[in-house]
Motif scaffolding. Structure first.
Motif, PDB file in Angstrom:
ATOM      1  N   ASP A 135      30.315  34.690  37.120  1.00 34.22           N
ATOM      2  CA  ASP A 135      29.714  33.765  36.168  1.00 34.22           C
ATOM      3  C   ASP A 135      30.410  32.407  36.165  1.00 34.22           C
ATOM      4  OD1 ASP A 135      27.818  33.119  34.218  1.00 34.22           O
ATOM      5  OD2 ASP A 135      29.179  33.637  32.577  1.00 34.22           O
ATOM      6  N   ASP A 136      30.906  32.021  37.306  1.00 35.39           N
ATOM      7  CA  ASP A 136      31.645  30.768  37.432  1.00 35.39           C
ATOM      8  C   ASP A 136      31.121  30.018  38.655  1.00 35.39           C
ATOM      9  OD1 ASP A 136      33.480  28.770  38.115  1.00 35.39           O
ATOM     10  OD2 ASP A 136      35.163  29.895  37.296  1.00 35.39           O
ATOM     11  N   PRO A 137      30.553  28.835  38.430  1.00 33.09           N
ATOM     12  CA  PRO A 137      29.946  28.102  39.545  1.00 33.09           C
ATOM     13  C   PRO A 137      30.929  27.676  40.631  1.00 33.09           C
ATOM     14  CG  PRO A 137      29.270  27.198  37.424  1.00 33.09           C
ATOM     15  CD  PRO A 137      30.377  28.162  37.146  1.00 33.09           C
ATOM     16  N   HIS A 138      32.239  27.850  40.372  1.00 32.49           N
ATOM     17  CA  HIS A 138      33.179  27.481  41.419  1.00 32.49           C
ATOM     18  C   HIS A 138      33.192  28.480  42.562  1.00 32.49           C
ATOM     19  CE1 HIS A 138      34.576  24.652  38.441  1.00 32.49           C
ATOM     20  NE2 HIS A 138      35.081  23.992  39.440  1.00 32.49           N
ATOM     21  N   GLN A 139      32.503  29.586  42.384  1.00 32.63           N
ATOM     22  CA  GLN A 139      32.421  30.528  43.500  1.00 32.63           C
ATOM     23  C   GLN A 139      30.960  30.936  43.712  1.00 32.63           C
ATOM     24  OE1 GLN A 139      35.156  33.830  43.190  1.00 32.63           O
ATOM     25  NE2 GLN A 139      36.830  32.539  43.897  1.00 32.63           N
ATOM     26  N   SER A 140      30.607  31.089  44.963  1.00 32.47           N
ATOM     27  CA  SER A 140      29.297  31.661  45.283  1.00 32.47           C
ATOM     28  C   SER A 140      29.247  33.033  44.627  1.00 32.47           C
ATOM     29  CB  SER A 140      29.159  31.826  46.805  1.00 32.47           C
ATOM     30  OG  SER A 140      29.254  30.589  47.449  1.00 32.47           O
ATOM     31  N   GLN A 141      28.246  33.245  43.815  1.00 33.94           N
ATOM     32  CA  GLN A 141      28.161  34.508  43.097  1.00 33.94           C
ATOM     33  C   GLN A 141      27.588  35.613  43.983  1.00 33.94           C
ATOM     34  OE1 GLN A 141      29.090  34.892  39.550  1.00 33.94           O
ATOM     35  NE2 GLN A 141      30.211  33.178  40.443  1.00 33.94           N
ATOM     36  N   PRO A 142      28.301  36.734  44.112  1.00 32.48           N
ATOM     37  CA  PRO A 142      27.747  37.844  44.879  1.00 32.48           C
ATOM     38  C   PRO A 142      26.396  38.245  44.279  1.00 32.48           C
ATOM     39  CG  PRO A 142      30.070  38.231  44.437  1.00 32.48           C
ATOM     40  CD  PRO A 142      29.662  37.033  43.624  1.00 32.48           C
TER      41      PRO A 142
ATOM     42  N   GLY C  67      35.161  15.818  45.044  1.00 37.59           N
ATOM     43  CA  GLY C  67      35.757  16.315  46.269  1.00 37.59           C
ATOM     44  C   GLY C  67      34.828  17.239  47.020  1.00 37.59           C
ATOM     45  N   THR C  68      34.051  18.012  46.293  1.00 39.32           N
ATOM     46  CA  THR C  68      33.086  18.889  46.952  1.00 39.32           C
ATOM     47  C   THR C  68      32.057  18.069  47.714  1.00 39.32           C
ATOM     48  OG1 THR C  68      33.386  20.654  45.331  1.00 39.32           O
ATOM     49  CG2 THR C  68      31.309  20.637  46.524  1.00 39.32           C
ATOM     50  N   ALA C  69      31.613  16.985  47.128  1.00 42.46           N
ATOM     51  CA  ALA C  69      30.682  16.095  47.828  1.00 42.46           C
ATOM     52  C   ALA C  69      31.332  15.543  49.090  1.00 42.46           C
ATOM     53  CB  ALA C  69      30.249  14.948  46.917  1.00 42.46           C
ATOM     54  N   ALA C  70      32.574  15.090  48.964  1.00 38.51           N
ATOM     55  CA  ALA C  70      33.268  14.533  50.128  1.00 38.51           C
ATOM     56  C   ALA C  70      33.339  15.576  51.239  1.00 38.51           C
ATOM     57  CB  ALA C  70      34.656  14.055  49.740  1.00 38.51           C
ATOM     58  N   HIS C  92      39.384  25.478  50.287  1.00 38.18           N
ATOM     59  CA  HIS C  92      38.533  25.162  49.136  1.00 38.18           C
ATOM     60  C   HIS C  92      37.062  25.297  49.495  1.00 38.18           C
ATOM     61  CE1 HIS C  92      37.300  22.754  45.519  1.00 38.18           C
ATOM     62  NE2 HIS C  92      38.367  23.336  45.034  1.00 38.18           N
ATOM     63  N   ILE C  93      36.681  24.816  50.673  1.00 36.01           N
ATOM     64  CA  ILE C  93      35.268  24.903  51.080  1.00 36.01           C
ATOM     65  C   ILE C  93      34.809  26.348  51.192  1.00 36.01           C
ATOM     66  CG2 ILE C  93      35.230  22.707  52.297  1.00 36.01           C
ATOM     67  CD1 ILE C  93      35.423  24.238  54.946  1.00 36.01           C
ATOM     68  N   ASN C  94      35.737  27.249  51.460  1.00 35.62           N
ATOM     69  CA  ASN C  94      35.374  28.665  51.618  1.00 35.62           C
ATOM     70  C   ASN C  94      35.346  29.403  50.288  1.00 35.62           C
ATOM     71  OD1 ASN C  94      34.757  30.956  53.286  1.00 35.62           O
ATOM     72  ND2 ASN C  94      36.836  31.705  52.917  1.00 35.62           N
ATOM     73  N   VAL C  95      36.203  28.991  49.388  1.00 33.22           N
ATOM     74  CA  VAL C  95      36.392  29.778  48.168  1.00 33.22           C
ATOM     75  C   VAL C  95      35.760  29.143  46.938  1.00 33.22           C
ATOM     76  CG1 VAL C  95      38.096  30.919  46.713  1.00 33.22           C
ATOM     77  CG2 VAL C  95      38.579  30.571  49.129  1.00 33.22           C
ATOM     78  N   HIS C  96      35.787  27.831  46.863  1.00 32.10           N
ATOM     79  CA  HIS C  96      35.496  27.205  45.570  1.00 32.10           C
ATOM     80  C   HIS C  96      34.389  26.160  45.557  1.00 32.10           C
ATOM     81  CE1 HIS C  96      38.529  29.408  43.579  1.00 32.10           C
ATOM     82  NE2 HIS C  96      39.519  28.909  44.272  1.00 32.10           N
TER      83      HIS C  96
ATOM     84  N   LEU D 236      24.111  22.435  40.554  1.00 34.98           N
ATOM     85  CA  LEU D 236      24.894  21.201  40.523  1.00 34.98           C
ATOM     86  C   LEU D 236      26.185  21.360  41.305  1.00 34.98           C
ATOM     87  CD1 LEU D 236      24.219  20.211  36.837  1.00 34.98           C
ATOM     88  CD2 LEU D 236      23.749  18.769  38.833  1.00 34.98           C
ATOM     89  N   LYS D 237      26.865  22.476  41.079  1.00 33.63           N
ATOM     90  CA  LYS D 237      28.152  22.671  41.741  1.00 33.63           C
ATOM     91  C   LYS D 237      27.997  22.641  43.251  1.00 33.63           C
ATOM     92  CE  LYS D 237      32.331  23.416  42.621  1.00 33.63           C
ATOM     93  NZ  LYS D 237      33.240  22.282  42.493  1.00 33.63           N
ATOM     94  N   ARG D 238      27.033  23.384  43.764  1.00 33.05           N
ATOM     95  CA  ARG D 238      26.902  23.484  45.209  1.00 33.05           C
ATOM     96  C   ARG D 238      26.363  22.207  45.839  1.00 33.05           C
ATOM     97  NH1 ARG D 238      22.247  25.962  48.006  1.00 33.05           N
ATOM     98  NH2 ARG D 238      20.446  25.066  47.031  1.00 33.05           N
ATOM     99  N   ALA D 239      25.878  21.291  45.020  1.00 30.96           N
ATOM    100  CA  ALA D 239      25.460  19.987  45.546  1.00 30.96           C
ATOM    101  C   ALA D 239      26.559  18.944  45.386  1.00 30.96           C
ATOM    102  CB  ALA D 239      24.188  19.524  44.840  1.00 30.96           C
ATOM    103  N   GLY D 240      27.735  19.397  44.914  1.00 29.42           N
ATOM    104  CA  GLY D 240      28.842  18.452  44.732  1.00 29.42           C
ATOM    105  C   GLY D 240      28.646  17.570  43.526  1.00 29.42           C
TER     106      GLY D 240
END
Lengths: 350, 350, 350, 350
Positions: A135-142, C67-70, C92-96, D236-240
């Motif tokens: 439930d955290d957008p910082h990780q791709s949710q399984p 940073g994610t955009a960058a 970071h690109i892999n995990v977060h 939003l997150k995955r689009a940076g």
């Protein structure tokens, strides 16, 4: 003068030809005209037949031209674009589909887990879940668990094991996918009901392969999930995966599912592999994996690899020193025996 | 007692069956085993044959299962994801492919232009270019011109016209695409060399249709552009468009390109449409478009549409009042005459 | 009566505020009007300044909001949609980043490699390359190597090591990316020229972070590769990453790169972490990783985690038992000493 | 000797500076540390404030750095990837966002409709619906109606008209989007409640612009739809598009929504445009569109365009002969009068 040895085909079951029943079904389908894109009679019959064979009255079948299409489009109907698809690191979708699932899902990622025999152990899955920031957008949710059965290492995921895995996934709100490119081989080996390794084991959507099993070019997505079914019509079309003359794919699949042809063909391929392994063991070659369907993996030194190839055995060296031999519905006992004789010579055990 | 009239097929050329030569070629291809994914002999022969037929020694052919795949994957190899694909508003890619080009290109957009006869007039293209903010990220940069020939309205873009359009596009640094789902019908009608309506007219990549023309399920991307060819291998695989038993698609296309079968079949469909139109004109029905290949468009009132359908004519009403009739390689003169007789009855001109 | 302890911030360097110089630069930029989308004076000055600081006369800078955009947009300009981006599994690109790189590249996948200290060892990279089926569409082709420096575990990839890694990648025709979200901390710690850890070490495109280092909201893509630079204009726009009032991002970055502010701020954060680690070691707490910049990782039992949190220390527990503390430009010696005192109490070593 | 005239800014309202209140709010937000990514106090206050201002207790606000991000990410939460977004052909998403909606939705397409004043007439929408093949995968299914208000031609879609349009869309199961990049200008002009032109007029998700209206770089998605809100966090997150120091965007938006600042600033821009138009009319220049907010469109010959530019007026010539002048919160009466004097000279009416 010695001639060149006739090649014996072990590269893949998709190198095999089309079985006569499928060819006959194609010819029979070519009568008069028919509406395109699946609105024809044969596709309707196939729909009905799939529901009977899989004992699921709402199952929907979508014939497609390739297994990669079945997997990637099927997964795209289960996984939101920001989700991750949990699979084994040896899974076909992870290793051999060139990113198809990411493309067709609109950016979903794979989260590959290790494990012996090409299978994810329940504890491994639970550990992965425990590491996840839910439930955290910082990780791709399984979002989807995808299991291959039989695995890409030729082992069968036992129905009970499959149920455990899908149960864990479902407890997290995930949906479930089965890559059944060789499902026939597993069902034939298990002698179970097709439902037992699919929806009764918790599967929402599966890829059902027929091409490797004597088809000409017909795999299918079978959906046991109404929401996925509704999406698949559109997802397939926009991926270019709705053939206008779909009836010729439906005819192939219908032939397969008639009089257990799919299981009879798969049983033949399985038996050929078993015969091959028995002979190899006698030659002192122990497969890397248990051989439960039609794939045999061997660790061989470079010289042996070369010698076997020169002896006319056709096979793939997956990575340096690891060889895969695949039997098919077309492999004969004579071919197996011939192959073993050549191997014996190569190994100096003739 | 009057029985129900036998249906006469005008819904689409993809409702027709598979021609005997293609069916025979499939059967002939089913000998022994062969490597998968296009590494087989038949695919190599097809490659060679395409180069001969199109008189282009570097042309690369990629057989695929659908015309939508051919279009969308082909375009994706020409258009950057931030680009726009300029096409006619009636183009199949714009109206009937459910966004496939946007999906497979990674987000490119279509810029649809109006124009009579399903064709873009050079002045319209120039005007569109003049309105464009070139070299400015605030607008999708026109990157590909996609022309359909014959158009979705059944008209032929004259080779000279095509050359003018591609010339304008090239002067802007754009690349060029031809949707040739029915290219055979155009080439048969024009009596020109296949090269004249393709690369010699400035086309980089085209979709080449065989399915509608008596194939079972085999269209192809033909690339005259080395950069696109290099990408296509990967783009096809990741879209699930590389069948393992590709040889059965190659066999179909090879049969088509042997002894001008593709042109003979297309000529038959064209002739059937001409016969139909001649008869319709006698009945006072003037097609909405000039009939240059195998499609006939009519404006009919609702009662007539219903009556024709009840008389057993199978056709599509595209939008209310606009009807399309398509002939195929399989349409016989007897069917045309029968259809005209029924139409005469419906129209009270029997 | 005991009051509640003032919280001490170790959650992230992005929890810190904006440094006065950056705030002043924003205010100074707010004079009159200016053309939007980077056509302004300040952006031009930033362009010039980046070229000077990185000693590269063709470098192009693209300020972005995150940073994610960058990372994701930068990678999309390097990786074809069918390619794979090779990175460390802790990247970071892999995990977060929730799949951002897959989305913005149009379907590219990550291939995550293991290795101590958050770093890929050259041998690991070579092994991965040896396992790859190069030039074969059945596998996502490794197309980009992405290195994080400092890593997400707070270690620095030595310039020589970076050069070795990029050299291996380049020998395979791959391109190279640096996630420099905290590049300032690495450069400050190494005392090297900025070019030494970027293009002179073989990097094509990098993410350059300023937000974590006292900025308000300004990171940047810096491209040393003309082809990528040309694409980035469009890729940024279509991802919604070209702010109209871009000058306020440029102003921040320009302030950072003036009078070595970026290095002075980073050095402060690094020094705070060093002071923290020294104190923790005295308390018997040995960090899990060497602390080379501003991040400290500890393995703690659950009770200690809770007690430290109750004592007012703000930090993240990444996974159960693993705690991360991050210092920033704003962290004072007094705060560190206060935190250590509280930790001593918690640990019973007061 | 005459000096060069001071430029007068009419290029865009995003060329204007940041208003003092917003700048002060940014400075005030820079106190201590705060959790990142929107978990801070100011963002919580903004959330509350948005619900009050829009009189909707479940509204969710997501601050973003650009209007294109707000539009494209917002639309992606409404439109399935196989759907189409129906909009006016002049809509910003259709003309000026470089395909962002297609990228971020995973392949959705735009279906642009014509109509005077930058607006879709209900009859035009109904006609488009009547032409659509609903529930048929051969066509991108209309899934979202996106309306711009004020339009890109500076006109206001009356709340009643908006309601009619969204009603038509909803009757087809579609969802609805408002591009409110300049919503403040419309609300200020209408003097209505913000809810009246948004959710009460049938809008599900909107883009709410502040950057053009005196912000520094803060627009927002405001969602009145729970399903969309749930997706937006991930999209939003995955689009940076989730800035770590989000609080500085929230601070800007909060300042805007405090004491009606957003409406006061917009009213100023509107008044400036009205003054400009009144003066232009006196000079015989009639705008191409009614001027309802802060944009003025003129048809001018090339010589006049050049002369006005040389006189120091800064504006955009959108296409040859069509000029746009935009006023902002910062435009003064003196500037308008000065501009009119210069125009009079240019036109020989001084």
């Amino acid at each position: 003068m010695r001639g060149v040895a006739t090649p014996i085909e072990f590269r893949s079951d998709n190198a095999a030809g089309v079985c006569p029943e499928v060819l006959a079904a194609i010819a029979a389908a070519n009568v008069g005209s028919a509406p395109g894109y699946g609105a024809d009679e044969l596709t309707a019959q196939l729909q009905q037949r799939v529901r009977e064979v899989f004992a699921h009255r709402d199952a929907e079948v979508f014939p497609v031209a390739t297994g990669t299409a079945a997997n990637a489009v099927g997964l795209s109907a289960l996984c939101p674009p920001w989700g991750s698809i949990v699979c084994h690191e040896s899974a076909h979708i992870n290793v051999h589909e060139c990113g198809a699932a990411s493309l067709l899902s609109g950016g979903a990622v794979l989260r590959a887990l290790p494990g012996p025999h090409g299978q994810i152990a329940p504890a491994t899955l639970e550990h992965a879940f425990a590491q996840t920031w839910w439930d955290d957008p910082h990780q791709s949710q399984p979002a989807v668990l995808s299991v291959v059965c039989p695995t890409d290492l030729g082992t069968i995921v036992a129905p009970k094991q499959l149920q455990t895995l899908t149960g864990l996934a479902r407890s997290r709100g995930m949906r479930t996918h089965l890559d059944g490119a060789r499902l026939a081989n597993a069902v034939a080996a298990l002698g179970c009901a097709p439902a037992d390794v699919t929806w009764r084991a918790g599967i929402d959507v599966m890829s059902f392969g027929a091409t490797k099993n004597g088809g000409m070019g017909a795999d299918a997505i079978v959906s046991f999930d109404a929401r996925a079914s509704a999406e698949l019509r559109y997802r397939l079309k926009r991926a270019g995966h709705v053939p206008s003359k779909l009836r010729f794919l439906s005819a192939q699949l219908l032939a397969m599912l008639t009089d257990d042809l799919w299981l009879r063909l798969a049983a033949r391929a399985n038996a050929a592999a078993a015969r091959l392994v028995a002979g190899l063991r006698e030659l002192g070659l122990v497969p890397l994996e248990r051989t439960e369907v039609n794939m045999v993996f061997l660790a061989l030194d470079a010289a042996t690899v070369t010698a076997l190839a020169q002896a006319g055995l056709l096979f793939h060296e997956l990575t340096p020193g690891t060889v895969r031999l695949v039997t098919s519905w077309q492999t004969t006992d004579a071919e197996i025996d011939d192959a073993l004789t050549r191997a014996a010579t190569v190994l100096g055990r003739g």
